[in-house]
Design an enzyme around this catalytic site. Structure first.
Site, mmCIF file in Angstrom:
data_model
loop_
_atom_site.group_PDB
_atom_site.id
_atom_site.type_symbol
_atom_site.label_atom_id
_atom_site.label_comp_id
_atom_site.label_asym_id
_atom_site.label_seq_id
_atom_site.Cartn_x
_atom_site.Cartn_y
_atom_site.Cartn_z
ATOM 1 N N ILE A 138 0.558 -1.231 -0.210
ATOM 2 C CA ILE A 138 0.023 -0.033 0.105
ATOM 3 C C ILE A 138 0.934 1.381 -0.016
ATOM 4 O O ILE A 138 0.320 2.286 -0.526
ATOM 5 C CB ILE A 138 -0.987 -0.129 1.276
ATOM 6 C CG1 ILE A 138 -2.137 0.823 1.053
ATOM 7 C CG2 ILE A 138 -0.222 0.177 2.501
ATOM 8 C CD1 ILE A 138 -3.304 0.796 1.902
ATOM 9 N N GLY B 292 3.927 -4.928 10.602
ATOM 10 C CA GLY B 292 2.986 -5.233 9.552
ATOM 11 C C GLY B 292 2.713 -3.697 8.739
ATOM 12 O O GLY B 292 3.823 -3.223 8.315
ATOM 13 N N ASP C 122 1.323 -1.081 9.276
ATOM 14 C CA ASP C 122 1.775 0.135 10.157
ATOM 15 C C ASP C 122 3.330 0.338 10.124
ATOM 16 O O ASP C 122 3.817 1.695 9.737
ATOM 17 C CB ASP C 122 1.363 0.053 11.571
ATOM 18 C CG ASP C 122 1.367 1.120 12.471
ATOM 19 O OD1 ASP C 122 1.491 2.273 12.204
ATOM 20 O OD2 ASP C 122 1.129 0.935 13.756
ATOM 21 N N SER D 83 -6.882 -5.362 10.535
ATOM 22 C CA SER D 83 -7.124 -6.388 11.605
ATOM 23 C C SER D 83 -6.733 -7.894 11.196
ATOM 24 O O SER D 83 -6.910 -8.625 11.832
ATOM 25 C CB SER D 83 -8.583 -6.319 12.127
ATOM 26 O OG SER D 83 -8.626 -5.169 12.952
ATOM 27 N N GLY E 202 -4.054 -9.180 9.959
ATOM 28 C CA GLY E 202 -2.681 -9.762 10.238
ATOM 29 C C GLY E 202 -2.503 -9.929 11.848
ATOM 30 O O GLY E 202 -3.142 -11.021 12.361
HETATM 31 N N1 APR Z 1 0.673 -3.167 2.308
HETATM 32 C C1 APR Z 1 -0.525 -3.520 2.446
HETATM 33 N N2 APR Z 1 -1.004 -4.517 3.311
HETATM 34 C C2 APR Z 1 0.063 -5.088 4.083
HETATM 35 C C3 APR Z 1 1.324 -4.520 4.238
HETATM 36 C C4 APR Z 1 1.723 -3.574 3.060
HETATM 37 N N3 APR Z 1 2.893 -3.100 2.953
HETATM 38 N N4 APR Z 1 2.210 -5.047 5.208
HETATM 39 C C5 APR Z 1 1.172 -5.987 5.758
HETATM 40 N N5 APR Z 1 -0.130 -5.826 5.080
HETATM 41 C C6 APR Z 1 -1.327 -6.740 5.556
HETATM 42 C C7 APR Z 1 -1.373 -7.833 6.032
HETATM 43 O O1 APR Z 1 -1.239 -8.981 5.237
HETATM 44 C C8 APR Z 1 -2.758 -7.920 6.655
HETATM 45 O O2 APR Z 1 -3.560 -8.583 5.755
HETATM 46 O O3 APR Z 1 -2.180 -5.782 6.278
HETATM 47 C C9 APR Z 1 -3.122 -6.659 7.061
HETATM 48 C C10 APR Z 1 -3.262 -5.980 8.394
HETATM 49 O O4 APR Z 1 -2.371 -6.759 9.052
HETATM 50 P P1 APR Z 1 -1.263 -6.049 10.223
HETATM 51 O O5 APR Z 1 -0.506 -4.808 9.604
HETATM 52 O O6 APR Z 1 -0.791 -6.956 11.336
HETATM 53 O O7 APR Z 1 -2.409 -5.117 11.082
HETATM 54 P P2 APR Z 1 -3.668 -5.741 12.066
HETATM 55 O O8 APR Z 1 -3.917 -7.179 11.799
HETATM 56 O O9 APR Z 1 -4.847 -4.614 11.927
HETATM 57 O O10 APR Z 1 -2.747 -5.606 13.499
HETATM 58 C C11 APR Z 1 -2.540 -4.230 14.010
HETATM 59 O O11 APR Z 1 -0.301 -4.377 14.145
HETATM 60 O O12 APR Z 1 1.377 -3.407 13.153
HETATM 61 C C12 APR Z 1 0.716 -3.450 14.258
HETATM 62 O O13 APR Z 1 0.712 -1.370 15.347
HETATM 63 C C13 APR Z 1 -0.078 -2.207 14.574
HETATM 64 O O14 APR Z 1 -0.450 -3.018 16.839
HETATM 65 C C14 APR Z 1 -1.104 -2.968 15.513
HETATM 66 C C15 APR Z 1 -1.283 -4.173 14.754
#
Ligand code: APR
Length: 179
Positions: A10, A31, A33, A120, A122
């Site tokens: 993204i 992830g 973030d 959410s 991941g």
């Molecule tokens: N671009 C797009 N999507 C991504 C990327 C990227 N660069 N990296 C990871 N993802 C996807 C993952 O494959 C997943 O499907 O984003 C989705 C959400 O995953 P996470 O980033 O783990 O977010 P989430 O499950 O909402 O957990 C949030 O993770 O990073 C920490 O600070 C954040 O504590 C919070 C938690």
């Protein structure tokens, strides 16, 4: 209004706003973030800290907006998805709120394009099928509720193949996506 589905990172998108799947502290994480903070540079963290100084923490289901700094995106909308606890802690409602409030913020800023990751699904372990249903249905409802919105392009960005296939199927079922 156009709904787009893409697989990839993204942070590479040139849209008005990227949505970040953040946590309550807004101080970054792993992830998507971590990827967004890395690509945007340290000014993003400073902007998030300023917000946290004012509001204390960002509640689950809420969204706040900052500039995009070194990203090609003009803005980042930080929203906090629910951690999956089995489904009886209002997780679907809270996830729907993330999408709804992010769209509201984008419309408030009169933006024309927004890109969502699969919030959410991941680290927070929300089941992918249900998360896709909630996100697509919420976005569809919002579009119906706001026919005069400035938003013209909505992107669902799937990082992993599994989410991409789930979204492709569900968007086709709802006639929202033609290959
Ligand atoms: N671009 C797009 N999507 C991504 C990327 C990227 N660069 N990296 C990871 N993802 C996807 C993952 O494959 C997943 O499907 O984003 C989705 C959400 O995953 P996470 O980033 O783990 O977010 P989430 O499950 O909402 O957990 C949030 O993770 O990073 C920490 O600070 C954040 O504590 C919070 C938690």
């Amino acid at each position: 209004m156009k709904i787009h589905l893409q697989q990839g990172d993204i942070t590479k998108l040139k849209v008005d706003a990227l949505v970040n799947a953040a946590n309550n502290t807004l101080l970054g994480g792993g992830g998507v973030d971590g990827a967004i903070h890395q690509a945007a540079g340290p000014e993003l963290l400073s902007a998030c800290k300023e917000i946290i100084d004012k509001i204390g923490s960002c509640a689950t289901g809420e969204a706040v907006i900052t500039k995009g700094f070194q990203l090609d995106a003009r803005y980042v909308i930080h929203t906090v998805g629910p951690i999956w606890h089995g489904g009886d802690k209002r997780e679907p409602n809270l996830l729907a709120s993330c999408y709804w409030k992010s769209l509201e913020l984008a419309a408030y800023k009169e933006l024309s394009s927004i890109a969502f990751p699969n919030i959410s699904t991941g680290i927070y372990q929300f089941p992918k099928e249900l998360a896709a249903e909630v996100s697509i249905d919420t976005v569809s409802e919002w579009i119906k509720a706001e026919p005069d919105t400035s938003l013209k392009e909505i992107y669902f960005i799937c990082y992993d193949e599994e989410n991409f296939q789930i979204y492709e199927e569900k968007l086709k079922e709802r006639h929202l996506y033609d290959l």
